[in-house]
Design a protein around this motif. Structure first.
Motif, PDB file in Angstrom:
ATOM      1  N   TRP A  15     -24.029 -19.732 -28.049  1.00 28.88           N
ATOM      2  CA  TRP A  15     -22.814 -19.911 -28.860  1.00 28.88           C
ATOM      3  C   TRP A  15     -21.947 -18.659 -28.789  1.00 28.88           C
ATOM      4  N   ALA A  16     -22.586 -17.505 -28.919  1.00 33.11           N
ATOM      5  CA  ALA A  16     -21.841 -16.247 -28.945  1.00 33.11           C
ATOM      6  C   ALA A  16     -21.110 -16.001 -27.619  1.00 33.11           C
ATOM      7  N   THR A  17     -21.768 -16.288 -26.511  1.00 33.63           N
ATOM      8  CA  THR A  17     -21.125 -16.009 -25.225  1.00 33.63           C
ATOM      9  C   THR A  17     -20.088 -17.087 -24.898  1.00 33.63           C
ATOM     10  N   HIS A  75     -18.281 -18.868 -27.011  1.00 39.16           N
ATOM     11  CA  HIS A  75     -17.115 -18.889 -27.900  1.00 39.16           C
ATOM     12  C   HIS A  75     -16.508 -17.510 -28.133  1.00 39.16           C
ATOM     13  N   LEU A  76     -16.995 -16.512 -27.398  1.00 36.30           N
ATOM     14  CA  LEU A  76     -16.476 -15.158 -27.604  1.00 36.30           C
ATOM     15  C   LEU A  76     -14.962 -15.086 -27.444  1.00 36.30           C
ATOM     16  N   GLU A  89     -12.703 -17.404 -27.849  1.00 35.76           N
ATOM     17  CA  GLU A  89     -12.040 -18.036 -29.000  1.00 35.76           C
ATOM     18  C   GLU A  89     -12.086 -17.149 -30.228  1.00 35.76           C
ATOM     19  N   VAL A  90     -13.249 -16.531 -30.459  1.00 38.57           N
ATOM     20  CA  VAL A  90     -13.400 -15.659 -31.632  1.00 38.57           C
ATOM     21  C   VAL A  90     -12.456 -14.469 -31.510  1.00 38.57           C
ATOM     22  N   GLU A  91     -12.390 -13.883 -30.325  1.00 37.16           N
ATOM     23  CA  GLU A  91     -11.521 -12.721 -30.145  1.00 37.16           C
ATOM     24  C   GLU A  91     -10.040 -13.099 -30.287  1.00 37.16           C
ATOM     25  N   ALA A 118      -8.937 -15.510 -32.195  1.00 38.91           N
ATOM     26  CA  ALA A 118      -8.723 -15.711 -33.631  1.00 38.91           C
ATOM     27  C   ALA A 118      -8.533 -14.378 -34.338  1.00 38.91           C
ATOM     28  N   ARG A 119      -9.308 -13.376 -33.948  1.00 40.20           N
ATOM     29  CA  ARG A 119      -9.182 -12.041 -34.558  1.00 40.20           C
ATOM     30  C   ARG A 119      -7.809 -11.442 -34.297  1.00 40.20           C
ATOM     31  N   TYR A 128      -5.368 -13.157 -36.521  1.00 39.20           N
ATOM     32  CA  TYR A 128      -5.560 -12.746 -37.918  1.00 39.20           C
ATOM     33  C   TYR A 128      -4.992 -11.353 -38.156  1.00 39.20           C
ATOM     34  N   ASP A 129      -5.347 -10.430 -37.264  1.00 40.14           N
ATOM     35  CA  ASP A 129      -4.914  -9.043 -37.448  1.00 40.14           C
ATOM     36  C   ASP A 129      -3.412  -8.888 -37.259  1.00 40.14           C
ATOM     37  N   ARG A 159      -1.073 -11.034 -38.256  1.00 43.99           N
ATOM     38  CA  ARG A 159      -0.226 -11.694 -39.259  1.00 43.99           C
ATOM     39  C   ARG A 159       0.532 -10.653 -40.068  1.00 43.99           C
ATOM     40  N   ARG A 190       0.047  -9.520 -44.002  1.00 43.57           N
ATOM     41  CA  ARG A 190      -1.153  -8.840 -44.515  1.00 43.57           C
ATOM     42  C   ARG A 190      -0.934  -7.349 -44.617  1.00 43.57           C
TER      43      ARG A 190
END
Lengths: 125, 125
Positions: A104-106, A108-109, A111-113, A115-116, A119-120, A122, A125
């Motif tokens: 999962w980690a490899t 979806h990495l 996608e996760v990055e 998303a970060r 997020y950062d 926006r 914030r």
């Protein structure tokens, strides 16, 4: 009836299964268990395979896994002494799960990055 | 060819997949994702379901999950404002895995605790 024992439930603050989740979901535990998947390894082999792990952290992880019955530690009476680590049956029962975590980690990495980054970035914030 | 991009590998110290393993294997992440399995929840519902979680830890966990694209946070313009949390598609792709972690931890808790008792009782330590 066997007992009025309560079924383990990690949603209960007093249930030890929360600690077990921490143990098996920890990055170092995952990497140790994966490294031992194809058989016993020496300490030095583990240290080499798990790039960047400190001696303190590897020793602590191995001790925790041994204490929890997931890994056995065998000291051979050679000169110098050789120490081997191996998965127990309980440890082998973890293999699918830790492989799943790694996969999962490899997978979806990216996608996760992404998303970060969103997020950062926006402005509000 | 697309790129000379390196395939993610948590055995590499510089690979971000190690952090992703920490995120998804963390006890609080596991409990939040499991609680959101059947649909969106308010902050207070999560706090109530996850017995004993501190406000600080729950807030920090939700922020991390939101940042990593696993959870969305929606603020409704009601009085008082209502804040809902919900799994994203990425978050739902975690459900089998976190259910597996919960199942392993609860199924094997007795074995793990027995192993600990044996380990702690060894006289040579």
């Amino acid at each position: 009836m066997e007992s009025d024992q309560v079924k383990p439930d990690p949603f209960n603050r007093n249930c030890g299964s929360r600690q077990v989740i921490d143990r098996i979901g920890d990055r170092w535990s995952v990497l140790v268990v994966l490294t031992l998947a194809d058989g016993q390894k020496r300490y030095g082999e583990l240290a080499q395979r798990i790039d960047g792990v400190s001696q303190k952290m590897l020793t602590q992880t191995l001790r925790g896994l041994e204490r929890d019955g997931i890994v056995t530690r065998t000291v051979h009476a050679s000169v110098p002494p050789r120490v081997d680590y191996e998965l127990t049956d309980l440890g082998r029962s973890l293999l699918d799960l830790v492989s799943g975590l790694e996969a999962w980690a490899t997978t979806h990495l990216t996608e996760v990055e992404a998303a970060r980054t969103r997020y950062d970035g926006r402005s509000e914030r």
